[in-house]
Write an enzyme that holds these catalytic residues in place. Structure first.
Site, mmCIF file in Angstrom:
data_model
loop_
_atom_site.group_PDB
_atom_site.id
_atom_site.type_symbol
_atom_site.label_atom_id
_atom_site.label_comp_id
_atom_site.label_asym_id
_atom_site.label_seq_id
_atom_site.Cartn_x
_atom_site.Cartn_y
_atom_site.Cartn_z
ATOM 1 N N GLU A 89 0.832 -1.200 0.000
ATOM 2 C CA GLU A 89 0.000 0.000 0.000
ATOM 3 C C GLU A 89 0.871 1.256 0.000
ATOM 4 O O GLU A 89 1.969 1.272 0.548
ATOM 5 C CB GLU A 89 -0.923 0.005 1.221
ATOM 6 C CG GLU A 89 -2.004 -1.058 1.170
ATOM 7 C CD GLU A 89 -2.914 -1.005 2.386
ATOM 8 O OE1 GLU A 89 -2.669 -0.150 3.273
ATOM 9 O OE2 GLU A 89 -3.860 -1.811 2.457
ATOM 10 N N ARG A 97 -6.531 7.746 -24.028
ATOM 11 C CA ARG A 97 -7.010 7.117 -25.261
ATOM 12 C C ARG A 97 -8.322 6.367 -25.059
ATOM 13 O O ARG A 97 -8.948 5.948 -26.031
ATOM 14 C CB ARG A 97 -5.922 6.183 -25.823
ATOM 15 C CG ARG A 97 -4.763 6.944 -26.455
ATOM 16 C CD ARG A 97 -3.612 6.038 -26.850
ATOM 17 N NE ARG A 97 -2.834 5.612 -25.688
ATOM 18 C CZ ARG A 97 -1.760 4.836 -25.757
ATOM 19 N NH1 ARG A 97 -1.347 4.399 -26.937
ATOM 20 N NH2 ARG A 97 -1.097 4.507 -24.658
ATOM 21 N N HIS A 115 -4.454 13.728 -25.581
ATOM 22 C CA HIS A 115 -4.709 12.931 -26.781
ATOM 23 C C HIS A 115 -6.027 13.327 -27.440
ATOM 24 O O HIS A 115 -6.128 13.370 -28.663
ATOM 25 C CB HIS A 115 -4.725 11.446 -26.417
ATOM 26 C CG HIS A 115 -4.907 10.545 -27.593
ATOM 27 N ND1 HIS A 115 -3.946 10.398 -28.569
ATOM 28 C CD2 HIS A 115 -5.949 9.753 -27.969
ATOM 29 C CE1 HIS A 115 -4.375 9.549 -29.490
ATOM 30 N NE2 HIS A 115 -5.581 9.143 -29.146
ATOM 31 N N ASP A 160 -2.220 11.177 -38.706
ATOM 32 C CA ASP A 160 -3.622 10.809 -38.902
ATOM 33 C C ASP A 160 -4.471 12.072 -38.900
ATOM 34 O O ASP A 160 -3.993 13.170 -38.590
ATOM 35 C CB ASP A 160 -4.109 9.827 -37.828
ATOM 36 C CG ASP A 160 -3.825 10.312 -36.411
ATOM 37 O OD1 ASP A 160 -3.983 11.527 -36.160
ATOM 38 O OD2 ASP A 160 -3.449 9.486 -35.569
ATOM 39 N N LYS A 196 -5.057 6.973 -42.595
ATOM 40 C CA LYS A 196 -4.847 5.593 -42.154
ATOM 41 C C LYS A 196 -6.077 5.072 -41.431
ATOM 42 O O LYS A 196 -6.952 5.838 -41.018
ATOM 43 C CB LYS A 196 -3.618 5.503 -41.243
ATOM 44 C CG LYS A 196 -3.783 6.145 -39.874
ATOM 45 C CD LYS A 196 -2.507 6.037 -39.053
ATOM 46 C CE LYS A 196 -2.701 6.642 -37.667
ATOM 47 N NZ LYS A 196 -1.464 6.629 -36.858
ATOM 48 N N ARG A 237 -7.316 1.851 -38.462
ATOM 49 C CA ARG A 237 -6.828 0.915 -37.442
ATOM 50 C C ARG A 237 -7.714 -0.334 -37.429
ATOM 51 O O ARG A 237 -8.825 -0.303 -36.886
ATOM 52 C CB ARG A 237 -6.846 1.568 -36.061
ATOM 53 C CG ARG A 237 -5.781 2.640 -35.866
ATOM 54 C CD ARG A 237 -5.730 3.106 -34.424
ATOM 55 N NE ARG A 237 -4.704 4.114 -34.235
ATOM 56 C CZ ARG A 237 -3.425 3.835 -33.975
ATOM 57 N NH1 ARG A 237 -3.044 2.573 -33.908
ATOM 58 N NH2 ARG A 237 -2.551 4.802 -33.802
ATOM 59 N N THR A 280 3.772 1.624 -28.859
ATOM 60 C CA THR A 280 4.589 0.565 -29.451
ATOM 61 C C THR A 280 5.424 1.096 -30.606
ATOM 62 O O THR A 280 6.371 0.439 -31.037
ATOM 63 C CB THR A 280 3.706 -0.577 -29.974
ATOM 64 O OG1 THR A 280 2.890 -0.092 -31.048
ATOM 65 C CG2 THR A 280 2.815 -1.120 -28.873
ATOM 66 N N ALA A 281 5.061 2.273 -31.118
ATOM 67 C CA ALA A 281 5.750 2.954 -32.229
ATOM 68 C C ALA A 281 5.539 2.262 -33.572
ATOM 69 O O ALA A 281 6.173 2.648 -34.562
ATOM 70 C CB ALA A 281 7.236 3.133 -31.944
ATOM 71 N N SER A 312 2.844 2.420 -35.490
ATOM 72 C CA SER A 312 2.232 3.412 -36.377
ATOM 73 C C SER A 312 3.264 4.423 -36.857
ATOM 74 O O SER A 312 3.289 4.802 -38.032
ATOM 75 C CB SER A 312 1.091 4.141 -35.655
ATOM 76 O OG SER A 312 0.055 3.259 -35.320
#
Length: 316
Positions: free
Chosen positions: A43, A100, A134, A175, A198, A200, A229-230, A232
């Protein structure tokens, strides 16, 4: 009896203490005394080591990975300051985790960005400051003031210093959703804009269908808010290079860099990638160049404290 002076006090959790120190140094103060540790069972234990009664407090804590640990630290710090009678509690979240998850993409999806907004508000935050949200509609999830700061001025300045924009260049939005961000960047530099079209098919996978704008023979500068993740980003660089771009540069505000992203970028068509320090990384390859958000955050904090305009920071 002497009345205590209302002071500004800056606190930091464990998510990015290096950035918090840089911000406090920019302002010309020190980090307030606060220990964020763990009990034996895991905790979170927060100890505020100095008085905050009647003071304006700022907590610098991005909710980056491990997002749940860092978010919980932030909520407990807010609660501690509220119960210690702080006059105000502004939370500075350079990277807003869960951003996101801002809508129901399909049935029975949660809107976790809204849940996080509720948690921060109920905990006792009186203001939120973040960088390059975002989704801008997240501002509407809050019933307290939220300042969404733009990073493009610091990146534009760095590109000029490194003479990246001395050549024929084009700013590229990866995008349609990032067009506003890229357009502001292009307007600050006085350059043209291109857009990648693009789709997805699934999470963390993007297919590029078309490039709107001219990139052939130019230095293409991809501008985006997050590199997770890079995949894109790397695919975008490949598509741009195949269209005849001379070289590809990237400017990424929030370098999450999960699941082998660093190696993926190293082996990509990207010649140089500029990232902010909203998320702390160490021992990055030479291809990476870190641009600090400290001056931007420090200036915004001072302006909030003095009741001055923040939007003036982003005018030409």
């Amino acid at each position: 009896m002497q009345i205590a002076k209302n002071e500004m006090k800056i606190f930091s959790g464990n998510a990015n203490r290096e950035l918090a120190i840089k911000v406090s140094e920019y302002i010309g103060t020190r980090l307030a005394d606060c220990e964020v540790g763990r009990f034996a069972d895991g905790e979170i234990n927060v100890k505020i080591g100095e008085t905050v009664r009647g003071h304006d407090t700022f907590i610098i804590q991005p909710t980056c990975p491990p997002v749940n640990e860092n978010l919980m630290e932030l909520l407990i710090m807010i609660d501690a300051l509220k119960r210690a009678s702080a006059n105000s509690i502004a939370v500075v979240i350079p990277y807003y985790g869960y951003a996101r998850q801002d809508r129901k993409a399909k049935g029975r999806d949660p809107i976790t960005a809204k849940l996080v907004a509720n948690l921060l508000t109920v905990a006792g935050a009186t203001r939120v400051m973040t960088v390059d949200l975002h989704s801008e509609q997240i501002q509407g999830f809050f019933d307290i003031p939220l300042d969404n700061l733009w990073s493009f001025p610091i990146f534009a300045k760095k590109l000029k210093e490194d003479k990246i924009v001395d050549d024929d260049y084009v700013i590229v939005s990866p995008d349609v959703g990032g067009v506003k961000r890229a357009r502001q960047f292009a307007e600050r530099l006085g350059g043209p804009l291109a857009i990648l079209d693009k789709r997805r098919p699934k999470d963390n996978v993007a297919e590029i269908l078309n490039i709107i704008g001219e990139v052939e023979g130019k230095t293409a500068i991809i501008v985006d808010d997050i590199a997770d993740t890079a995949r894109s980003l790397v695919n975008a660089a490949k598509a741009i290079k195949e269209k005849g771009a001379k070289r590809v540069i990237a400017c990424i505000t929030h370098p999450v860099l999960s699941d082998g992203a660093i190696e993926r970028i190293q082996n990509s068509e990207i010649e140089k990638i500029y990232i902010s320090d909203s998320i702390s990384h160490s021992n990055l390859p030479d291809k990476f160049s870190v641009v600090s958000l400290a001056p931007l955050l420090g200036e915004a904090i001072v302006r909030v404290r003095k009741n001055l305009s923040i939007s003036i920071l982003f005018r030409q």
